[in-house]
Design a protein around this motif. Structure first.
Motif, mmCIF file in Angstrom:
data_model
loop_
_atom_site.group_PDB
_atom_site.id
_atom_site.type_symbol
_atom_site.label_atom_id
_atom_site.label_comp_id
_atom_site.label_asym_id
_atom_site.label_seq_id
_atom_site.Cartn_x
_atom_site.Cartn_y
_atom_site.Cartn_z
ATOM 1 N N PHE A 26 -21.307 -7.316 -6.513
ATOM 2 C CA PHE A 26 -20.600 -6.530 -5.511
ATOM 3 C C PHE A 26 -19.103 -6.677 -5.742
ATOM 4 C CE2 PHE A 26 -24.735 -7.398 -3.532
ATOM 5 C CZ PHE A 26 -25.111 -6.094 -3.217
ATOM 6 N N CYS A 27 -18.403 -5.546 -5.761
ATOM 7 C CA CYS A 27 -16.958 -5.522 -6.000
ATOM 8 C C CYS A 27 -16.245 -6.442 -5.000
ATOM 9 C CB CYS A 27 -16.450 -4.087 -5.876
ATOM 10 S SG CYS A 27 -14.657 -3.936 -5.895
ATOM 11 N N VAL A 28 -15.364 -7.308 -5.520
ATOM 12 C CA VAL A 28 -14.681 -8.270 -4.638
ATOM 13 C C VAL A 28 -13.733 -7.579 -3.652
ATOM 14 C CG1 VAL A 28 -14.792 -10.258 -6.205
ATOM 15 C CG2 VAL A 28 -12.887 -8.650 -6.402
ATOM 16 N N GLU A 29 -13.330 -6.357 -3.989
ATOM 17 C CA GLU A 29 -12.386 -5.651 -3.124
ATOM 18 C C GLU A 29 -13.098 -4.783 -2.082
ATOM 19 O OE1 GLU A 29 -9.315 -6.198 -2.907
ATOM 20 O OE2 GLU A 29 -8.546 -4.495 -1.776
ATOM 21 N N CYS A 30 -13.990 -3.895 -2.540
ATOM 22 C CA CYS A 30 -14.578 -2.923 -1.598
ATOM 23 C C CYS A 30 -16.030 -3.224 -1.220
ATOM 24 C CB CYS A 30 -14.468 -1.511 -2.162
ATOM 25 S SG CYS A 30 -15.594 -1.181 -3.531
ATOM 26 N N GLY A 31 -16.718 -4.054 -2.002
ATOM 27 C CA GLY A 31 -18.103 -4.391 -1.684
ATOM 28 C C GLY A 31 -19.128 -3.447 -2.279
ATOM 29 N N MET A 71 -14.409 -6.256 -10.182
ATOM 30 C CA MET A 71 -13.889 -5.135 -9.405
ATOM 31 C C MET A 71 -14.481 -3.828 -9.929
ATOM 32 S SD MET A 71 -9.952 -4.539 -8.291
ATOM 33 C CE MET A 71 -9.572 -6.062 -7.459
ATOM 34 N N CYS A 72 -14.808 -2.917 -9.029
ATOM 35 C CA CYS A 72 -15.498 -1.682 -9.444
ATOM 36 C C CYS A 72 -14.520 -0.655 -10.036
ATOM 37 C CB CYS A 72 -16.255 -1.079 -8.268
ATOM 38 S SG CYS A 72 -15.196 -0.242 -7.082
ATOM 39 N N GLY A 73 -15.087 0.357 -10.684
ATOM 40 C CA GLY A 73 -14.296 1.400 -11.344
ATOM 41 C C GLY A 73 -13.408 2.169 -10.384
ATOM 42 N N VAL A 74 -13.882 2.368 -9.149
ATOM 43 C CA VAL A 74 -13.087 3.126 -8.163
ATOM 44 C C VAL A 74 -11.847 2.314 -7.787
ATOM 45 C CG1 VAL A 74 -13.077 4.065 -5.815
ATOM 46 C CG2 VAL A 74 -15.083 4.392 -7.273
ATOM 47 N N CYS A 75 -12.038 1.022 -7.496
ATOM 48 C CA CYS A 75 -10.902 0.169 -7.101
ATOM 49 C C CYS A 75 -9.902 0.000 -8.249
ATOM 50 C CB CYS A 75 -11.402 -1.201 -6.644
ATOM 51 S SG CYS A 75 -12.179 -1.173 -5.028
ATOM 52 N N LEU A 76 -10.409 0.001 -9.489
ATOM 53 C CA LEU A 76 -9.530 -0.204 -10.645
ATOM 54 C C LEU A 76 -8.814 1.076 -11.077
ATOM 55 C CD1 LEU A 76 -11.719 -2.543 -12.908
ATOM 56 C CD2 LEU A 76 -9.514 -3.118 -11.868
HETATM 57 ZN ZN LIG Z 1 -14.432 -1.675 -5.468
#
Ligand SMILES: [Zn+2]
Length: 201
Positions: free
Chosen positions: A56-61, A68-73
């Protein structure tokens, strides 16, 4: 009935999954028993790899292969807009429309007194932190239009009422009452995003 250890073990594990009762678990276990050995191994391996390689992405979950997921990056996303959803699967549905260009926040469920899920069980504190740290201008509430989803939406609106400069909107009821975001088609989701209702700001 005679107790068949490995068959029972498999049924017991399947029964722990959401929406799977003992009868369905038994049917699945029987189905696997009839499968070719390589197909059954592929199924088992996919479960092991899912747990080992997806997190699970550390920023958005949301779900991600990295911390970190592709959207957050991504550099091309609008960081002033945050869309709050119940589960990671809702992110996948909204992403499929290619119509939302902001970031997401996954709560990890919804407030549900009947199921014993309290606000403290969900990621509200990191939602507030992200809104403040990144100067988010609009929060789109995309919880499901069922009773618990609506309770969660009202909780969010009250929780964030004091944050100045934050506009709060909610998906339009293009999604029929009682049906879930995961079953919304692309067009319905796009319309719900476009016609969102303003609650604050
Ligand atoms: Zn994310």
């Amino acid at each position: 009935m005679q107790h068949i250890k490995y068959f029972e073990n498999c049924i017991s594990e399947f029964s722990k999954l959401p929406g799977i009762g003992r009868k369905t678990a038994m049917r699945l276990a029987l189905h696997i028993l009839k499968m070719k050995p390589e197909s059954a191994k592929r199924l088992a391996l996919s479960v092991v790899e899912l747990k080992e390689k997806i997190k699970f992405c550390v920023e958005c979950g949301s779900i991600s292969e990295d911390d970190m997921c592709g959207v957050c990056l991504s550099n091309s996303r609008d960081r002033s807009v945050l869309c709050v959803v119940e589960e990671a699967k809702d992110v996948l549905v909204i992403e499929q429309t290619a119509h939302f260009h902001g970031l997401y926040h996954v709560l990890g469920g919804k407030i549900s007194p009947l199921d014993g899920i309290a606000p403290s069980d969900l990621s509200f504190s990191s939602l507030i932190r992200r809104i403040k740290e990144h100067n988010v201008e609009e929060l789109i509430i995309a919880t499901n239009p069922d009773a618990d989803g609506e309770t969660t939406a009202i909780y969010i609106i009250r929780l964030l009422a004091d944050i100045t400069g934050l506009k709060i909107t909610k998906l339009a009821s293009g999604i029929p009452i009682g049906s879930l975001i995961e079953y919304a088609d692309d067009f319905t989701m796009m319309r719900a995003l476009e016609n969102r209702n303003i609650f604050k700001g």
